[in-house]
Design a protein around this motif. Structure first.
Motif, PDB file in Angstrom:
ATOM      1  N   ASP A  80       0.949  -1.270   0.303  1.00  0.00           N
ATOM      2  CA  ASP A  80      -0.117  -0.123   0.014  1.00  0.00           C
ATOM      3  C   ASP A  80       1.102   1.218   0.055  1.00  0.00           C
ATOM      4  O   ASP A  80       1.097   1.923   1.185  1.00  0.00           O
ATOM      5  CB  ASP A  80      -1.000   0.121   1.290  1.00  0.00           C
ATOM      6  CG  ASP A  80      -2.104   1.200   1.140  1.00  0.00           C
ATOM      7  OD1 ASP A  80      -2.019   1.801   0.132  1.00  0.00           O
ATOM      8  OD2 ASP A  80      -2.679   1.364   2.055  1.00  0.00           O
ATOM      9  N   LYS A  81       1.245   1.775  -1.266  1.00  0.00           N
ATOM     10  CA  LYS A  81       2.358   2.540  -1.103  1.00  0.00           C
ATOM     11  C   LYS A  81       1.435   4.082  -1.074  1.00  0.00           C
ATOM     12  O   LYS A  81       2.305   5.066  -0.932  1.00  0.00           O
ATOM     13  CB  LYS A  81       2.766   2.638  -2.621  1.00  0.00           C
ATOM     14  CG  LYS A  81       2.008   2.895  -3.736  1.00  0.00           C
ATOM     15  CD  LYS A  81       2.794   2.578  -5.232  1.00  0.00           C
ATOM     16  CE  LYS A  81       1.702   2.584  -6.242  1.00  0.00           C
ATOM     17  NZ  LYS A  81       0.831   1.569  -6.363  1.00  0.00           N
ATOM     18  N   ASP A  82       0.212   4.167  -0.994  1.00  0.00           N
ATOM     19  CA  ASP A  82      -0.339   5.249  -0.998  1.00  0.00           C
ATOM     20  C   ASP A  82      -0.579   5.762   0.745  1.00  0.00           C
ATOM     21  O   ASP A  82      -0.898   6.804   0.907  1.00  0.00           O
ATOM     22  CB  ASP A  82      -1.607   5.397  -1.774  1.00  0.00           C
ATOM     23  CG  ASP A  82      -1.474   5.319  -3.240  1.00  0.00           C
ATOM     24  OD1 ASP A  82      -0.623   6.064  -3.799  1.00  0.00           O
ATOM     25  OD2 ASP A  82      -2.154   4.337  -3.948  1.00  0.00           O
ATOM     26  N   ASN A  83      -0.220   4.876   1.421  1.00  0.00           N
ATOM     27  CA  ASN A  83      -0.754   5.141   2.725  1.00  0.00           C
ATOM     28  C   ASN A  83       0.576   4.630   3.663  1.00  0.00           C
ATOM     29  O   ASN A  83       0.453   3.857   4.803  1.00  0.00           O
ATOM     30  CB  ASN A  83      -2.069   4.486   3.431  1.00  0.00           C
ATOM     31  CG  ASN A  83      -3.182   4.821   2.525  1.00  0.00           C
ATOM     32  OD1 ASN A  83      -3.470   5.923   2.873  1.00  0.00           O
ATOM     33  ND2 ASN A  83      -3.604   4.044   1.582  1.00  0.00           N
ATOM     34  N   ILE A  84       1.978   4.793   3.177  1.00  0.00           N
ATOM     35  CA  ILE A  84       2.972   4.667   4.228  1.00  0.00           C
ATOM     36  C   ILE A  84       2.953   5.594   5.380  1.00  0.00           C
ATOM     37  O   ILE A  84       2.843   6.638   5.310  1.00  0.00           O
ATOM     38  CB  ILE A  84       4.294   4.727   3.222  1.00  0.00           C
ATOM     39  CG1 ILE A  84       4.284   3.976   1.993  1.00  0.00           C
ATOM     40  CG2 ILE A  84       5.512   4.315   4.162  1.00  0.00           C
ATOM     41  CD1 ILE A  84       5.173   3.799   0.964  1.00  0.00           C
TER      42      ILE A  84
ATOM     43  N   ALA B 160      10.477   7.334  -2.699  1.00  0.00           N
ATOM     44  CA  ALA B 160      10.133   8.512  -3.942  1.00  0.00           C
ATOM     45  C   ALA B 160       8.819   8.790  -4.189  1.00  0.00           C
ATOM     46  O   ALA B 160       8.321   9.853  -4.187  1.00  0.00           O
ATOM     47  CB  ALA B 160      10.994   8.111  -4.898  1.00  0.00           C
ATOM     48  N   TYR B 161       8.121   7.756  -4.127  1.00  0.00           N
ATOM     49  CA  TYR B 161       6.464   7.681  -4.340  1.00  0.00           C
ATOM     50  C   TYR B 161       5.934   8.578  -3.243  1.00  0.00           C
ATOM     51  O   TYR B 161       4.988   9.317  -3.615  1.00  0.00           O
ATOM     52  CB  TYR B 161       5.872   6.336  -4.593  1.00  0.00           C
ATOM     53  CG  TYR B 161       4.428   6.376  -4.883  1.00  0.00           C
ATOM     54  CD1 TYR B 161       4.220   6.636  -6.388  1.00  0.00           C
ATOM     55  CD2 TYR B 161       3.451   6.280  -4.148  1.00  0.00           C
ATOM     56  CE1 TYR B 161       2.868   6.490  -6.750  1.00  0.00           C
ATOM     57  CE2 TYR B 161       2.229   6.431  -4.441  1.00  0.00           C
ATOM     58  CZ  TYR B 161       1.908   6.615  -5.687  1.00  0.00           C
ATOM     59  OH  TYR B 161       0.629   6.675  -6.242  1.00  0.00           O
ATOM     60  N   ASP B 162       6.404   8.285  -2.074  1.00  0.00           N
ATOM     61  CA  ASP B 162       5.965   8.992  -0.790  1.00  0.00           C
ATOM     62  C   ASP B 162       5.957  10.575  -0.809  1.00  0.00           C
ATOM     63  O   ASP B 162       5.235  11.137  -0.333  1.00  0.00           O
ATOM     64  CB  ASP B 162       6.463   8.446   0.392  1.00  0.00           C
ATOM     65  CG  ASP B 162       5.729   8.809   1.547  1.00  0.00           C
ATOM     66  OD1 ASP B 162       4.621   8.539   1.891  1.00  0.00           O
ATOM     67  OD2 ASP B 162       6.438   9.955   2.551  1.00  0.00           O
ATOM     68  N   ARG B 163       7.014  10.800  -1.721  1.00  0.00           N
ATOM     69  CA  ARG B 163       7.237  12.284  -1.588  1.00  0.00           C
ATOM     70  C   ARG B 163       6.444  12.969  -2.530  1.00  0.00           C
ATOM     71  O   ARG B 163       6.645  14.147  -2.485  1.00  0.00           O
ATOM     72  CB  ARG B 163       8.910  12.452  -2.003  1.00  0.00           C
ATOM     73  CG  ARG B 163       9.718  12.436  -0.860  1.00  0.00           C
ATOM     74  CD  ARG B 163      11.395  12.628  -1.235  1.00  0.00           C
ATOM     75  NE  ARG B 163      12.091  11.868  -2.053  1.00  0.00           N
ATOM     76  CZ  ARG B 163      12.370  11.639  -3.232  1.00  0.00           C
ATOM     77  NH1 ARG B 163      11.894  13.008  -4.092  1.00  0.00           N
ATOM     78  NH2 ARG B 163      12.868  10.783  -3.905  1.00  0.00           N
ATOM     79  N   VAL B 164       5.636  12.149  -3.453  1.00  0.00           N
ATOM     80  CA  VAL B 164       4.667  12.991  -4.254  1.00  0.00           C
ATOM     81  C   VAL B 164       3.655  13.769  -3.610  1.00  0.00           C
ATOM     82  O   VAL B 164       2.959  12.942  -2.667  1.00  0.00           O
ATOM     83  CB  VAL B 164       4.407  12.068  -5.557  1.00  0.00           C
ATOM     84  CG1 VAL B 164       3.471  12.599  -6.216  1.00  0.00           C
ATOM     85  CG2 VAL B 164       5.762  11.399  -6.286  1.00  0.00           C
TER      86      VAL B 164
END
Length: 235
Positions: A186-190, A231-235
């Motif tokens: 779940d990369k959108d809710n780290i 990196a994805y979390d920084r977006v």
């Protein structure tokens, strides 16, 4: 003499006729003026009432003009605020799109790297008796991402108790669905706590993908995955 007398009589008669005609016109004019006076007198109350109503309307118009100007000022301020907010949102959107453009290739590359891994690769890492420091560092980062707690063990060098992520990672790798769990992560809710812990690891020179690749191809794929999540979390 008779001729002159006739002319005089004719002249006098003409003058009398003109006088009588003029006098009749004057009387007629006086009558009309009288009628007009009566009409004006009758219209007096109406004109006064109309004047009062007109004054009242002018007062109302003046008040409404003041209110309209106030509303116009509020609307102008709201428009200015809305324009500023729109500009701010646009800037954030462009920044996010820029970050996303940076993160998506990393994410796609990480998924591609995971797709190259097999169960044999995972078994190889799991079976390492003395894993290189680079491999242990990658597995520590993966454990943190997945919320796997370290094992409390005695450090053979210092003899003190400490956290050992390698032992924890070996247990994690025993799960047959390990690779699938990374793909469906779940990369959108780290959790912020996770990102806070892995960022210092990612910044370490020894965590560079090129260096990890020399130690283990399997660890390289996992390293790319960890970096892509951050990196994805920084977006």
């Amino acid at each position: 003499y008779k001729t002159l007398l006739a002319e005089k009589r004719s002249s006098v008669s003409a003058l009398r006729n003109r006088y009588e005609s003029g006098l009749a016109q004057i009387f007629d004019a006086e009558d009309q003026v009288g009628v007009m006076k009566e009409e004006l007198i009758a219209l007096g109350p109406v004109l006064e009432r109309t004047q009062v109503e007109t004054d009242e309307i002018l007062v109302i118009v003046a008040e409404e003009t003041v209110e309209a100007n106030k509303v116009r000022e509020v609307v102008a301020k709201d428009e200015a605020t809305a324009s500023e907010e729109a500009a701010r949102v646009k800037a954030i959107k462009e920044e996010c799109e820029g970050d996303l453009a940076e993160a998506m290739p990393l994410l796609n590359a990480a998924i591609a790297a995971l797709d190259t891994l097999t169960k044999n690769d995972i078994t190889e890492v799991k079976g390492m008796k003395a894993p290189p420091p680079a491999v242990k560092l990658v597995m520590k980062a993966v454990c943190i991402c997945k919320g796997v707690k370290p094992v409390r063990m005695k450090d053979p060098d210092t003899g003190k108790m400490g956290n050992d992520y390698w032992e924890a990672s070996k247990k994690m790798l025993m799960n047959d669905k390990f690779l699938d769990s990374l793909r469906s992560y779940d990369k959108d809710n780290i959790k912020p706590k996770i990102i806070k812990e892995i960022r210092p690891i990612i910044k370490k020179p020894e965590f560079a993908p090129e260096k990890i690749k020399k130690a283990s191809m399997a660890a390289y794929g996992l390293c790319c995955w960890v970096r892509a999540m951050e990196a994805y979390d920084r977006v």
